[in-house]
Scaffold this motif. Sequence first.
Motif, short mmCIF file in Angstrom:
data_model
loop_
_atom_site.label_atom_id
_atom_site.label_comp_id
_atom_site.label_asym_id
_atom_site.label_seq_id
_atom_site.Cartn_x
_atom_site.Cartn_y
_atom_site.Cartn_z
N GLY A 25 0.79 -1.22 0.00
CA GLY A 25 0.00 0.00 0.00
C GLY A 25 0.83 1.27 0.00
N LEU A 26 2.07 1.21 -0.47
CA LEU A 26 2.96 2.36 -0.45
C LEU A 26 2.78 3.26 -1.67
CD1 LEU A 26 6.25 0.56 0.70
CD2 LEU A 26 4.54 1.74 2.12
N VAL A 27 2.26 2.70 -2.78
CA VAL A 27 2.08 3.43 -4.02
C VAL A 27 0.80 2.96 -4.68
CG1 VAL A 27 4.57 3.77 -4.40
CG2 VAL A 27 3.43 1.75 -5.35
N GLN A 28 0.43 3.62 -5.78
CA GLN A 28 -0.71 3.21 -6.59
C GLN A 28 -0.24 2.89 -8.00
OE1 GLN A 28 -3.55 6.46 -6.24
NE2 GLN A 28 -4.49 5.52 -4.44
N SER A 29 -0.97 2.00 -8.67
CA SER A 29 -0.65 1.61 -10.05
C SER A 29 -1.38 2.52 -11.04
CB SER A 29 -1.08 0.15 -10.28
OG SER A 29 -0.83 -0.26 -11.60
N PRO A 30 -0.70 2.91 -12.14
CA PRO A 30 0.69 2.62 -12.50
C PRO A 30 1.67 3.46 -11.68
CG PRO A 30 -0.28 4.06 -14.14
CD PRO A 30 -1.38 3.69 -13.19
N VAL A 31 2.88 2.95 -11.52
CA VAL A 31 3.88 3.65 -10.70
C VAL A 31 5.16 3.83 -11.51
CG1 VAL A 31 4.65 1.47 -9.64
CG2 VAL A 31 5.11 3.66 -8.50
N GLY A 47 17.45 5.54 -15.73
CA GLY A 47 16.22 6.15 -16.23
C GLY A 47 14.99 5.57 -15.56
N THR A 48 13.83 5.82 -16.16
CA THR A 48 12.55 5.53 -15.52
C THR A 48 11.71 4.55 -16.33
OG1 THR A 48 12.51 7.73 -14.50
CG2 THR A 48 10.41 6.56 -14.65
N LEU A 49 11.09 3.61 -15.62
CA LEU A 49 10.13 2.66 -16.18
C LEU A 49 8.76 2.90 -15.55
CD1 LEU A 49 12.30 -0.58 -15.98
CD2 LEU A 49 11.78 0.74 -18.05
N THR A 50 7.71 2.54 -16.27
CA THR A 50 6.35 2.58 -15.74
C THR A 50 5.86 1.15 -15.55
OG1 THR A 50 5.90 4.67 -16.87
CG2 THR A 50 4.00 3.39 -16.11
N ILE A 51 5.39 0.86 -14.34
CA ILE A 51 4.94 -0.50 -14.00
C ILE A 51 3.47 -0.46 -13.60
CG2 ILE A 51 5.37 -2.56 -12.63
CD1 ILE A 51 7.79 -1.68 -14.32
N GLU A 52 2.67 -1.36 -14.20
CA GLU A 52 1.27 -1.51 -13.83
C GLU A 52 1.06 -2.91 -13.27
OE1 GLU A 52 -1.50 -0.62 -17.01
OE2 GLU A 52 0.03 0.59 -18.02
N TRP A 53 0.28 -3.00 -12.20
CA TRP A 53 -0.06 -4.33 -11.65
C TRP A 53 -1.22 -4.19 -10.68
CZ3 TRP A 53 0.24 -6.41 -6.56
CH2 TRP A 53 -0.04 -7.80 -6.50
N SER A 54 -2.09 -5.20 -10.68
CA SER A 54 -3.11 -5.36 -9.64
C SER A 54 -3.22 -6.83 -9.30
CB SER A 54 -4.46 -4.80 -10.09
OG SER A 54 -4.91 -5.45 -11.27
N GLU A 55 -3.73 -7.12 -8.12
CA GLU A 55 -3.77 -8.49 -7.60
C GLU A 55 -4.41 -9.44 -8.60
OE1 GLU A 55 -2.46 -10.96 -4.78
OE2 GLU A 55 -2.55 -8.82 -4.30
N GLY A 56 -3.72 -10.55 -8.88
CA GLY A 56 -4.24 -11.56 -9.77
C GLY A 56 -4.00 -11.29 -11.25
N GLN A 57 -3.32 -10.16 -11.56
CA GLN A 57 -3.09 -9.78 -12.94
C GLN A 57 -1.61 -9.88 -13.30
OE1 GLN A 57 -5.80 -9.04 -14.98
NE2 GLN A 57 -6.88 -9.71 -13.13
N SER A 58 -1.33 -9.79 -14.59
CA SER A 58 0.05 -9.76 -15.07
C SER A 58 0.69 -8.39 -14.77
CB SER A 58 0.10 -10.01 -16.58
OG SER A 58 -0.25 -11.32 -16.89
N ILE A 59 2.00 -8.39 -14.68
CA ILE A 59 2.76 -7.15 -14.56
C ILE A 59 2.99 -6.59 -15.97
CG2 ILE A 59 4.88 -6.08 -13.71
CD1 ILE A 59 5.25 -8.66 -12.00
N ILE A 60 2.71 -5.30 -16.14
CA ILE A 60 2.98 -4.64 -17.41
C ILE A 60 4.09 -3.63 -17.19
CG2 ILE A 60 2.05 -3.26 -19.30
CD1 ILE A 60 0.81 -6.05 -19.06
#
Length: 268
Positions: free
Chosen positions: A223-229, A236-249
């Motif tokens: 609970g430290l951040v929200q998706s996408p982060v 450099g910087t990457l953007t990561i998306e994820w929610s419980e039960g889903q794939s990491i993008i």
Amino acid sequence: MRIPFTKMHGLGNDFIMLDAREQDLPDLTAATVAALADRHTGIGCDQLIVLEPSNRADFRMRIYNSDGGEVEACGNASRAAALLHGRAAAVETGGGIINISRSESGARVDMGQPRFEWDAIPIDYAMDTLHLPVSWEGLTDPSAVNVGNPHVIFFVDDLAAIDLARLGPVIETDPLFPQRVNVNVAQVSGGAINLRVWERGAGLTRACGTGACATAVAALRRGLVQSPVKVTLPGGTLTIEWSEGQSIIMEGPATESYRGTFEWSDYA
């Protein structure tokens, strides 16, 4: 035998890319990988990547660290492969099937679902992987995540105060991690993550795509951040998306540096 190669990088994490999908390569040994990876007498790289035919996907990606050891996954190399391939594809890796495609920012990779079971990391004995009851000097309360390869993540208040060059190899080779482990130290600020990574078999790296994925997942679970982060590494910087039960993008840049050839016998 002269072998063509493409030199690429993702946020400074650099690769020698060998395409064996249509041209067979000689047997690749750990000594040959290490010789090619040497920055003084070889081409130089963090990882050597071999693209091969696959019966399970569009092609297979094999990943070798600069010490010659083969590993299961590499997020930055996955983006480089997307750029090199030029179109969407399913890719077989040692960590499972991933899906890659080009994007406006460079490449987008579906890294699959993370694993949290202690024996999937793997860890030597059962424990809660969201809050491991272990510590190394000032690094305490880590999480562990497998994103195709094993990661341990520490959240700290002052990233600059951590001597990761010293502590990284100690944690990587701790008997708690029977297959060794990638070591991530992260600082959360303003809903984003700053990250440094000691990579298993490669050492300190400018960027680690799987490390960014694992760290983002651990931060989201806590609970430290929200998706996408946004995850910012030295390169450099990457953007990561994820929610419980889903794939990491994972989405971010990849760059072709140059192309060339080398004589295989010079490194065998």
